[in-house]
Design a protein around this motif. Structure first.
Motif, PDB file in Angstrom:
ATOM      1  N   THR A 402       0.801  -1.227   0.000  1.00  0.00           N
ATOM      2  CA  THR A 402       0.000   0.000   0.000  1.00  0.00           C
ATOM      3  C   THR A 402       0.833   1.276   0.000  1.00  0.00           C
ATOM      4  O   THR A 402       0.338   2.335  -0.406  1.00  0.00           O
ATOM      5  CB  THR A 402      -0.949   0.031   1.208  1.00  0.00           C
ATOM      6  N   THR A 403       2.077   1.206   0.442  1.00  0.00           N
ATOM      7  CA  THR A 403       2.927   2.404   0.500  1.00  0.00           C
ATOM      8  C   THR A 403       4.052   2.373  -0.527  1.00  0.00           C
ATOM      9  O   THR A 403       4.940   3.223  -0.503  1.00  0.00           O
ATOM     10  CB  THR A 403       3.532   2.567   1.907  1.00  0.00           C
ATOM     11  N   ASP A 404       4.020   1.393  -1.424  1.00  0.00           N
ATOM     12  CA  ASP A 404       5.060   1.246  -2.448  1.00  0.00           C
ATOM     13  C   ASP A 404       4.411   1.461  -3.813  1.00  0.00           C
ATOM     14  O   ASP A 404       3.650   0.632  -4.293  1.00  0.00           O
ATOM     15  CB  ASP A 404       5.667  -0.152  -2.349  1.00  0.00           C
TER      16      ASP A 404
END
Length: 486
Positions: A402-404
């Motif tokens: 989700t953060t990449d």
């Protein structure tokens, strides 16, 4: 085994003939001189309700070219050898698909539709018994329909859009007049075709109906979605996002139900998609399918009874055990035994929806947001789809992704495969990704033909030239000055 396979194809052919004849409902025909029998504004309005526009390919027993060219599929002998020559050539990404005297369904049906759209655009302004606004709205629908059709054609016969080369890359002839006597055509560049599509849509949108009232008629949300998708294929994500936002925002105002099916309830006892028979789940036809904004289909033998095309074991591995989309697959051949290596045969729906669907919109917007670094927005969109395809507890995007940004885009691209395998979407995605410096590695440029025991028989490699189909030799013969793709 081959005899059973042949019987199944004959049965499928008879079934398809019944389906296609029952769906055919021409309102206005072309007379021997090529003139449409239409005078009043309502004549042209009714022409747009012609169910012929729904079918984008008319051959029986197989389907449109893009389905067997996607990298999510594989094939197994002896079914491959029992498939028709066209299928074998498409799967092998051969240079030549059609014989010199053969018409290509991928071109002939869209060109017939372009002729009709052009007649409407050029003639409805002078029709009688209609208001100026009615005439503008009808012309706008035809213009948007022409744009969608050109989007299809340029993704067969033009190179993938590359901003640095598109002005020089050969595309497809731009035809704006309905003239059956025309015999000479010149290929426009890829850029010119995409500019033509964008111009048709931006010109049409202000005059289109605000609300969706029919899945075979175009409204503003549909055209906005097509325009957003067009910009996505041009790699212009900042331009795509506002149109995708507008399309999704306007779905709730539709006068017919437009939205995602929740597979959790559809496959529950008494659910809409039950029972599941030998031909797959009880799935609605395209014109009744609430996930369709624009009903366009091809009758897909490879999601029905044909055994020669399956999803590869790698593709099968993309699905989680609780993914309810697995209900659209069988481990066995039609009237045959299991496939090796975990490969699966798709068993529905027989009509592949390739117009504009709600799931496509959400996944396009998710990818667009991720590429523009709105990662939470991208996660929300892809999870909106996943919550309707599997138990909610299993629908979340893995937290590490989700953060990449790059990993999230890849996850969304895999979600597109999970959603649209064997329906032709992947081939178009492969084309646009092949010129993407970051995600070209996500494309598998090989097809594998397996033996019955699961061992590799032959591996076919996709040449860069074959990201574009050659124009049929019959068309080149009829247009001596037209260059073919290499």
């Amino acid at each position: 085994m081959k005899k059973i396979f042949q019987y199944s194809k004959i049965g499928a052919l008879l079934f398809l003939i019944v389906v296609m004849v029952s769906c055919k409902k021409s309102f206005l025909e072309i007379d021997p001189k090529g003139k449409l029998i239409a005078k009043t504004t309502n004549d042209y309005n009714m022409l747009l309700s012609n169910l012929d526009f729904v079918n984008t390919y008319t051959a029986f027993g197989s389907g449109m070219a893009q389905a067997p060219m996607g990298d999510e599929v594989a094939s197994v002998d002896p079914y491959f050898s029992g498939g028709d020559l066209r299928f074998q050539r498409l799967f092998k990404w051969d240079d030549i698909i059609y014989e010199p005297d053969e018409d290509a369904g991928e071109m002939s049906v869209p060109m017939k539709n372009i002729y009709t759209f052009n007649k409407i655009i050029n003639e409805v302004p002078n029709s009688v018994d209609g208001t100026e606004q009615q005439k503008k709205s009808i012309a706008a629908e035809a213009m948007a329909g022409r744009a969608w059709t050109y989007f299809l054609l340029i993704n067969y016969y033009g190179k993938p859009y590359n901003a640095t080369t598109s002005s020089a890359d050969p595309g497809f002839p731009i035809i704006t007049k309905a003239d059956v006597t025309a015999t000479e055509f010149t290929r426009a560049s890829v850029k010119e075709v995409y500019d033509f599509i964008v111009n048709d849509l931006t010109t049409a949108i202000p005059d289109l109906p605000d609300q969706i009232t029919s899945r075979i008629r175009l409204a503003k949300p549909t055209a906005e979605g097509i325009l957003g998708k067009t910009y996505m294929f041009m790699g212009e994500f900042d331009k795509a996002l506002p149109h995708l936002n507008a399309a999704i925002a306007d779905l709730s105002s539709s006068l017919i139900t437009v939205g995602l099916y929740n597979y959790n309830s559809a496959f529950a006892p008494g659910g809409l998609f039950l029972p599941i028979g030998m031909f797959g789940p009880s799935y609605p036809v395209v014109v009744n399918n609430q996930e369709n904004l624009l009903a366009k289909q091809f009758i897909n033998g490879w999601t029905f009874t044909n055994n020669e095309l399956v999803i590869s074991s790698q593709t099968a591995g993309l699905y989680g055990a609780s993914d309810l989309r697995l209900n659209f697959y069988s481990t066995n051949a039609f009237f045959g035994g299991p496939y090796p290596n975990g490969m699966l045969r798709r068993i529905g729906p027989i009509s592949s929806s390739i117009g504009l669907t709600v799931s496509d919109l959400y996944l396009l917007r998710a990818e667009c947001k991720a590429r523009l670094n709105d990662l939470p927005g991208a996660v929300a969109d892809v999870e909106t789809l996943r919550k309707n395809r599997m138990p909610v507890a299993d629908a979340s995007v893995p937290s590490a992704i989700t953060t990449d940004q790059v990993a999230l885009v890849k996850f969304i691209l895999d979600e597109r495969i999970r959603e649209f395998a064997v329906m032709g979407y992947r081939w178009f995605d492969m084309r646009r990704l092949s010129v993407d410096p970051v995600y070209s590695s996500t494309v598998n440029y090989t097809h594998t033909l397996y033996n019955e025991d699961g061992s590799v028989n032959t591996t076919y490699t996709l040449k860069p030239e074959r990201l574009t189909m050659q124009l049929p030799r019959k068309v080149i013969a009829q247009n001596p000055g037209m260059d073919n793709n290499p």
